[in-house]
Design an enzyme around this catalytic site. Structure first.
Site, PDB file in Angstrom:
ATOM      1  N   ASN A 211      26.080  84.050 -18.865  1.00  0.00           N
ATOM      2  CA  ASN A 211      26.070  84.959 -20.018  1.00  0.00           C
ATOM      3  C   ASN A 211      25.291  86.221 -19.675  1.00  0.00           C
ATOM      4  OD1 ASN A 211      23.196  84.505 -20.702  1.00  0.00           O
ATOM      5  ND2 ASN A 211      23.937  82.420 -20.995  1.00  0.00           N
ATOM      6  N   ALA A 275      15.299  81.383 -23.046  1.00  0.00           N
ATOM      7  CA  ALA A 275      16.445  81.359 -22.119  1.00  0.00           C
ATOM      8  C   ALA A 275      17.748  81.219 -22.888  1.00  0.00           C
ATOM      9  CB  ALA A 275      16.294  80.191 -21.151  1.00  0.00           C
ATOM     10  N   ILE A 306      17.421  71.778 -23.671  1.00  0.00           N
ATOM     11  CA  ILE A 306      16.042  71.698 -23.164  1.00  0.00           C
ATOM     12  C   ILE A 306      15.040  71.766 -24.313  1.00  0.00           C
ATOM     13  CG2 ILE A 306      14.404  72.723 -21.523  1.00  0.00           C
ATOM     14  CD1 ILE A 306      16.987  73.977 -20.195  1.00  0.00           C
ATOM     15  N   PHE A 324      14.263  80.429 -29.833  1.00  0.00           N
ATOM     16  CA  PHE A 324      14.977  81.650 -30.207  1.00  0.00           C
ATOM     17  C   PHE A 324      16.331  81.213 -30.747  1.00  0.00           C
ATOM     18  CE2 PHE A 324      13.248  85.808 -28.880  1.00  0.00           C
ATOM     19  CZ  PHE A 324      12.065  85.399 -28.280  1.00  0.00           C
ATOM     20  N   LYS A 338      18.694  76.086 -37.106  1.00  0.00           N
ATOM     21  CA  LYS A 338      18.217  75.694 -35.762  1.00  0.00           C
ATOM     22  C   LYS A 338      16.744  75.311 -35.792  1.00  0.00           C
ATOM     23  CE  LYS A 338      21.645  78.084 -32.972  1.00  0.00           C
ATOM     24  NZ  LYS A 338      22.046  79.290 -32.289  1.00  0.00           N
TER      25      LYS A 338
HETATM   26  O1  PMT Z   1      17.355  87.883 -21.599  1.00  0.00           O
HETATM   27  P1  PMT Z   1      17.501  89.170 -22.380  1.00  0.00           P
HETATM   28  O2  PMT Z   1      18.601  90.056 -21.854  1.00  0.00           O
HETATM   29  O3  PMT Z   1      16.195  89.888 -22.504  1.00  0.00           O
HETATM   30  O4  PMT Z   1      17.948  88.792 -23.861  1.00  0.00           O
HETATM   31  C1  PMT Z   1      17.087  88.074 -24.672  1.00  0.00           C
HETATM   32  C2  PMT Z   1      17.831  86.986 -25.465  1.00  0.00           C
HETATM   33  C3  PMT Z   1      18.776  87.632 -26.444  1.00  0.00           C
HETATM   34  C4  PMT Z   1      18.593  86.064 -24.512  1.00  0.00           C
HETATM   35  C5  PMT Z   1      16.718  86.137 -26.194  1.00  0.00           C
HETATM   36  O5  PMT Z   1      15.954  86.984 -27.008  1.00  0.00           O
HETATM   37  C6  PMT Z   1      17.324  85.029 -27.029  1.00  0.00           C
HETATM   38  O6  PMT Z   1      17.751  85.200 -28.139  1.00  0.00           O
HETATM   39  N1  PMT Z   1      17.346  83.803 -26.432  1.00  0.00           N
HETATM   40  C7  PMT Z   1      18.000  82.631 -26.983  1.00  0.00           C
HETATM   41  C8  PMT Z   1      19.390  82.553 -26.429  1.00  0.00           C
HETATM   42  C9  PMT Z   1      20.146  81.325 -26.876  1.00  0.00           C
HETATM   43  O7  PMT Z   1      20.705  80.650 -26.055  1.00  0.00           O
HETATM   44  O8  PMT Z   1      20.056  81.033 -28.154  1.00  0.00           O
HETATM   45  P2  PMT Z   1      20.785  79.761 -28.868  1.00  0.00           P
HETATM   46  O9  PMT Z   1      20.787  80.112 -30.304  1.00  0.00           O
HETATM   47  O10 PMT Z   1      22.064  79.444 -28.214  1.00  0.00           O
HETATM   48  O11 PMT Z   1      19.792  78.580 -28.569  1.00  0.00           O
HETATM   49  C10 PMT Z   1      18.756  78.184 -29.467  1.00  0.00           C
HETATM   50  C11 PMT Z   1      17.523  77.789 -28.699  1.00  0.00           C
HETATM   51  O12 PMT Z   1      17.776  76.602 -27.943  1.00  0.00           O
HETATM   52  C12 PMT Z   1      17.028  78.817 -27.714  1.00  0.00           C
HETATM   53  O13 PMT Z   1      15.616  78.786 -27.780  1.00  0.00           O
HETATM   54  C13 PMT Z   1      17.515  78.322 -26.361  1.00  0.00           C
HETATM   55  O14 PMT Z   1      16.622  78.688 -25.296  1.00  0.00           O
HETATM   56  C14 PMT Z   1      17.475  76.804 -26.575  1.00  0.00           C
HETATM   57  N2  PMT Z   1      18.496  76.063 -25.815  1.00  0.00           N
HETATM   58  C15 PMT Z   1      19.805  76.280 -26.080  1.00  0.00           C
HETATM   59  C16 PMT Z   1      20.758  75.522 -25.413  1.00  0.00           C
HETATM   60  C17 PMT Z   1      20.335  74.576 -24.458  1.00  0.00           C
HETATM   61  N3  PMT Z   1      21.230  73.872 -23.787  1.00  0.00           N
HETATM   62  N4  PMT Z   1      19.029  74.421 -24.196  1.00  0.00           N
HETATM   63  C18 PMT Z   1      18.092  75.151 -24.863  1.00  0.00           C
HETATM   64  O15 PMT Z   1      16.907  75.005 -24.598  1.00  0.00           O
END
Ligand code: PMT
Length: 403
Positions: A211, A275, A306, A324, A338
């Protein structure tokens, strides 16, 4: 009050009538045993003398970039590395302007440009100068760089006018920096873990699903944590970013590797998940390069989560888990979902539908939601990722200090 033995402070005094207040500020730091070195700009010497400063600080006073004796004893890079913290007081409109565009034409500006330490500014100037748009813009730039601004305050000015622009009182400057230094010392014992960047989920040895995450937001958070003294580990997917000093960087590619690195770094006191982990991976990766074909169907399966793993850990759940939520629609509703589904303490809702913020930008705009419903949701409107990080870490520090 705890003392400041072994704390090293680099004082930079610029030319302004309130330079005399710096003598009192130095005296306060000396009273608490801090070690002080001072740089006087050329115009500062019109207001205070090197002799008065060195007598009070019992430390070396520098004033000339190209002084061979000084450079041999401690060059300007070592001087910036020597300090635990740099204080510019008074910070004049001219110095603020110079620093905002990275000028390095004297010792003070050269040391600041070469510094990787927390820099505090105590501005002092006439009210009109303080209110001038150029000063406002320059200060905004410095805040984006992570500088902390103390004051100024409102009152009668040396020029006879009344308004905002007076340098803060020495005791207020001293207290703010003392708190910073003592918190930093306390934070060394606190382990913070951050995930950042994208993950690669391989189809075959040369192709992967990923991504647009650049890792910038996570790297900035790690930098802010480390600056405040936290024992910081950053687990990052592939990026080409430079990691700051004193940060333990663990590089990974896939979500599985990110999970493994996270497990290896538990227990931690604080965990922040910025991440963009790929939600899916190939059910079976091809061991050889997939040949060209008209159609290709990929068989994907759900990846490890994770954040969910860590926040539900029986024995090693960090005291503070921050996730995030990257959303393109229904930002707050989805983020709140979330917060609960992933068992976070805080969730940072990140609107990733815009081109000028979010993924792969230097800017961001977020909303922080708390599990503790006594705490109000907070919006951090459009600003640099470095500033967003400082704001998040300031809240972490407050959260820890309030037990
Ligand atoms: O990296 P940059 O270009 O600076 O951009 C920053 C960002 C937009 C990536 C960052 O600010 C952000 O929003 N990160 C979260 C990205 C994400 O995957 O969000 P999600 O809504 O899909 O996931 C929710 C949370 O679960 C996140 O904290 C993610 O790290 C975590 N996760 C998600 C899936 C997974 N398999 N394992 C995880 O730990």
């Amino acid at each position: 009050m705890k003392d400041l033995t072994n704390k090293k402070i680099l004082f930079i005094i610029c030319g302004g009538i309130s330079a005399y207040k710096s003598l009192e500020t130095i005296r306060l730091f000396k009273k608490y045993n801090a070690e002080i070195k001072t740089i006087l700009t050329k115009s500062a010497k019109e207001f205070v003398t090197p002799l008065s400063i060195s007598s009070l600080s019992q430390g070396k006073v520098y004033d000339d970039l190209f002084n061979l004796e000084n450079e041999a004893e401690m060059d300007h890079i070592s001087l910036s590395r020597w300090a635990d913290v740099i204080i510019i007081a008074p910070a004049t409109a001219n110095t603020i302007a110079k620093l905002s565009f990275g000028s390095s034409d004297d010792l003070a500006s050269t040391v600041i440009l070469a510094s990787n330490k927390q820099i505090f500014l105590a501005p002092a100037m006439n009210v009109r100068m303080w209110e001038h748009q150029s000063t406002k813009d320059n200060l905004k730039t410095l805040k984006n760089f992570g500088y902390k601004v103390i004051g100024p305050v409102t009152g009668d000015m040396a020029c006879g006018e009344y308004g905002e622009g007076k340098m803060s009182d020495p005791i207020d400057i001293f207290n703010e920096i003392k708190d910073f230094l003592l918190n930093k010392q306390k934070n060394k014992k606190i382990k913070a873990l951050i995930t950042a960047g994208p993950t690669y989920e391989y189809l075959d040895p040369v192709r992967f699903i990923s991504n647009k995450s650049s890792g910038k937001q996570g790297f900035e958070i790690a930098k802010s944590l480390s600056k405040k003294g936290f024992n910081t580990t950053l687990i990052s997917g592939p990026t080409n970013l430079e990691v700051g000093e004193n940060i333990n960087l663990v590089k990974v590619e896939t979500a599985e590797e990110m999970l493994k690195a996270t497990q290896q770094n538990l227990p931690a006191d604080i965990a922040i998940f910025s991440a963009a982990v790929a939600d899916f991976k190939l059910k079976k990766m091809s061991s050889t390069k997939i040949k060209k074909q008209d159609n290709l169907t990929l068989n994907l399966e759900k990846n490890v989560d994770i954040l969910h793993y860590v926040s539900n850990h029986n024995s090693m759940r960090p005291k503070l888990v921050i996730g995030f939520a990257a959303e393109t629609d229904q930002l707050n509703e989805n983020a709140i979902q979330k917060l609960s589904n992933k068992n976070c303490d805080w969730i940072i809702a990140n609107d990733v539908s815009k081109n000028n913020s979010g993924f792969n930008s230097d800017y961001n705009e977020v909303v922080i939601h708390y599990k503790d419903n006594k705490k109000k949701t907070e919006k951090l409107s459009f600003r640099k990722k470095s500033e967003i990080s400082e704001e998040i870490v300031d809240r972490i520090v407050n959260h820890i200090s309030n037990g």
